[in-house]
Design a protein around this motif. Structure first.
Motif, PDB file in Angstrom:
ATOM      1  N   UNK A 325     -41.608  25.191  -2.351  1.00  0.00           N
ATOM      2  CA  UNK A 325     -40.861  25.479  -2.724  1.00  0.00           C
ATOM      3  C   UNK A 325     -40.015  25.126  -0.582  1.00  0.00           C
ATOM      4  N   UNK A 326     -40.553  24.499  -0.356  1.00  0.00           N
ATOM      5  CA  UNK A 326     -41.298  24.179   1.077  1.00  0.00           C
ATOM      6  C   UNK A 326     -40.778  22.603   0.854  1.00  0.00           C
ATOM      7  N   UNK A 327     -41.131  21.510   0.303  1.00  0.00           N
ATOM      8  CA  UNK A 327     -41.115  20.389   0.015  1.00  0.00           C
ATOM      9  C   UNK A 327     -39.531  20.042  -0.547  1.00  0.00           C
ATOM     10  N   UNK A 328     -39.088  21.284  -1.698  1.00  0.00           N
ATOM     11  CA  UNK A 328     -37.746  21.145  -1.620  1.00  0.00           C
ATOM     12  C   UNK A 328     -36.550  21.123  -0.741  1.00  0.00           C
ATOM     13  N   UNK A 329     -36.754  21.990   0.287  1.00  0.00           N
ATOM     14  CA  UNK A 329     -36.297  22.629   1.194  1.00  0.00           C
ATOM     15  C   UNK A 329     -35.799  21.261   2.116  1.00  0.00           C
ATOM     16  N   UNK A 330     -37.159  20.305   2.189  1.00  0.00           N
ATOM     17  CA  UNK A 330     -36.782  19.285   3.403  1.00  0.00           C
ATOM     18  C   UNK A 330     -36.123  18.209   2.638  1.00  0.00           C
ATOM     19  N   UNK A 331     -36.526  18.011   1.353  1.00  0.00           N
ATOM     20  CA  UNK A 331     -35.539  17.285   0.551  1.00  0.00           C
ATOM     21  C   UNK A 331     -34.017  17.767   0.421  1.00  0.00           C
ATOM     22  N   UNK A 332     -33.631  19.050   0.080  1.00  0.00           N
ATOM     23  CA  UNK A 332     -32.165  19.097   0.838  1.00  0.00           C
ATOM     24  C   UNK A 332     -32.078  18.832   1.812  1.00  0.00           C
TER      25      UNK A 332
END
Ligand SMILES: C[S@@+](CC[C@H](N)C(=O)[O-])C[C@H]1O[C@@H](n2cnc3c(N)ncnc32)[C@H](O)[C@@H]1O
Length: 409
Positions: A325-332
């Motif tokens: 989830x953190x990885x996707x947030x950072x990508x976003x």
């Protein structure tokens, strides 16, 4: 002097910590009430408060914060729905689920609970919801069951077509939903509060303890402990968890502040068991019915839109997959650097993973981008409290209270 006495009266009566409303809030309310009651002398007004319960009620009405909306902090309702489907129905089909919503304000919270239970395939006769508030004005509005745009702030409003209809006056809840909630005028701090009632299986007590002083919080927590059944669930607001420590055990579900009673002997092994027990109804299976597209969305497609990326991050976080989830947030966030909501989500994920410093930075960034972001401020206040920075936390709380008051006007 007289002003201090009025504040003390309010503290004793409803637990209100005047600081949470901002420096001039009580004085302004008192001045308005004196004008309405045609009293010019503060001492006379104080006597009137002692003599006349109606005046006390009117002053209380002018200082409470009735801010609320449907499915506020939606994850709590998702948790409840899963709990009912996977734990309550299989084990307790012989009796009605007892629920308490306190404070219920204008009704959006208990009605959201009713809709959640109906969506979980309970029938009206399978549950009983008591909803309590100290404000008679709020309760009057709740009993009408008619709501305007401000009561619908979440993304998911599909329930509106299933449980009511639009009119020029506003959105009307169906009689089925309205009749499923029993509204009661009451004060949580009254030691005899609901004394003869059987205990509740579910209690929602959200966004009340933040306005209380330390002593009132302790009194409230004792009363909640008395009202909750031994294996019942208590839902609170994110900024209220510190008040429960020692007496309740967190079920540690991401983005839901849900608790069970601690073992009365303080047995640590027993408490670990309690904490482990109810955390994963969500992990057992996907829910059969959902009003939440977020919870049901599949993993990201090869070319996800920014919105689907964030939805997927939420979905992963809801299921405890914090790293992804953190990885996707950072990508976003690399593509959407000014999205305060995304920083809040990232902070929640980091906080849930135990990275408090990173979480704090994310909440600060959200506040930098949107200084009035109530969720970001609430999370920051909670973190500060965890870190023992009580003065800083209470400053943030005052800011939140001022914002909520402004939004409520
Ligand atoms: C911010 S609303 C919270 C409503 C809902 N629980 C939510 O989270 O959206 C706070 C409510 O607490 C009520 N309240 C304040 N002091 C109270 C007390 N001592 N006992 C019961 N209700 C109280 C107020 O009248 C107000 O409606």
């Amino acid at each position: 002097m007289i002003h201090d006495e009025i504040e003390t009266l309010l503290r004793n009566k409803i637990g209100l910590n005047p600081e949470t409303l901002g420096p001039r809030a009580i004085a302004t309310a008192v001045n308005q009430r004196m004008k309405s009651a045609d009293i010019t002398d503060r001492r006379n007004y104080l006597q009137q408060l002692y003599r006349c319960p109606r005046e006390m009620e009117a002053l209380i009405e002018s200082v409470v914060v009735p801010e609320t909306w449907f499915f506020r902090n939606e994850e709590a309702f998702n948790y409840l729905r899963h709990y009912v489907i996977f734990e309550w129905i299989p084990h307790h089909s012989h009796r009605a689920l007892r629920v308490l919503s306190i404070p219920c304000s204008t009704g959006e919270e208990p009605f959201s609970i009713a809709i959640t239970l109906l969506d979980a395939a309970l029938r009206v006769q399978n549950f009983h919801i008591d909803a309590v508030d100290i404000s008679k004005q709020a309760l009057q509005k709740a009993k009408r069951g008619v709501y305007r745009k401000n009561s619908f702030r979440g993304q998911n409003i599909s329930f509106r077509d299933r449980y009511g209809w639009e009119t020029p006056e506003g959105y009307h809840l169906s009689p089925q939903v309205r009749k499923s909630v029993n509204f009661i005028h009451g004060n949580l701090l009254n030691p005899l509060f609901l004394y003869n009632n059987p205990p509740y299986d579910i209690i929602f007590c959200r966004n009340l303890l933040i306005y209380f002083d330390v002593e009132a919080r302790q009194r409230a927590v004792q009363i909640l402990e008395r009202l909750l059944a031994p294996t019942g669930l208590l839902f609170v607001g994110s900024a209220e968890v510190s008040a429960l420590s020692g007496r309740f055990i967190s079920l540690r579900h991401p983005m839901t502040w849900v608790y069970r009673k601690a073992d009365p002997r303080g047995d640590r092994a027993e408490n670990r068991k309690i904490s482990a027990q109810a955390a994963p109804p969500v992990a057992i299976a996907p829910p059969p019915i959902s009003y939440s597209p977020v919870a049901e969305k599949p993993a990201p497609t090869p070319n996800p839109t920014p919105e689907s990326l964030l939805d997927s991050a939420r979905n992963l976080a809801d299921n405890g997959r914090l790293h992804e989830a953190a990885h996707l947030c950072e990508t976003y966030l690399r593509q959407n650097r000014t999205d305060a909501d995304a920083y809040v989500l990232l902070g929640e994920v980091q906080g849930a993973a135990g990275h408090e410093e990173l979480a704090e930075q994310s909440f600060q960034k959200a506040i930098y981008l949107d200084p009035n972001h109530v969720d970001a401020l609430l999370h920051l206040a909670l973190l500060k409290e965890h870190q023992g920075e009580i003065a800083s936390a209470s400053g943030i709380r005052q800011r939140i209270a001022r914002l909520l008051k402004l939004q409520g006007e």
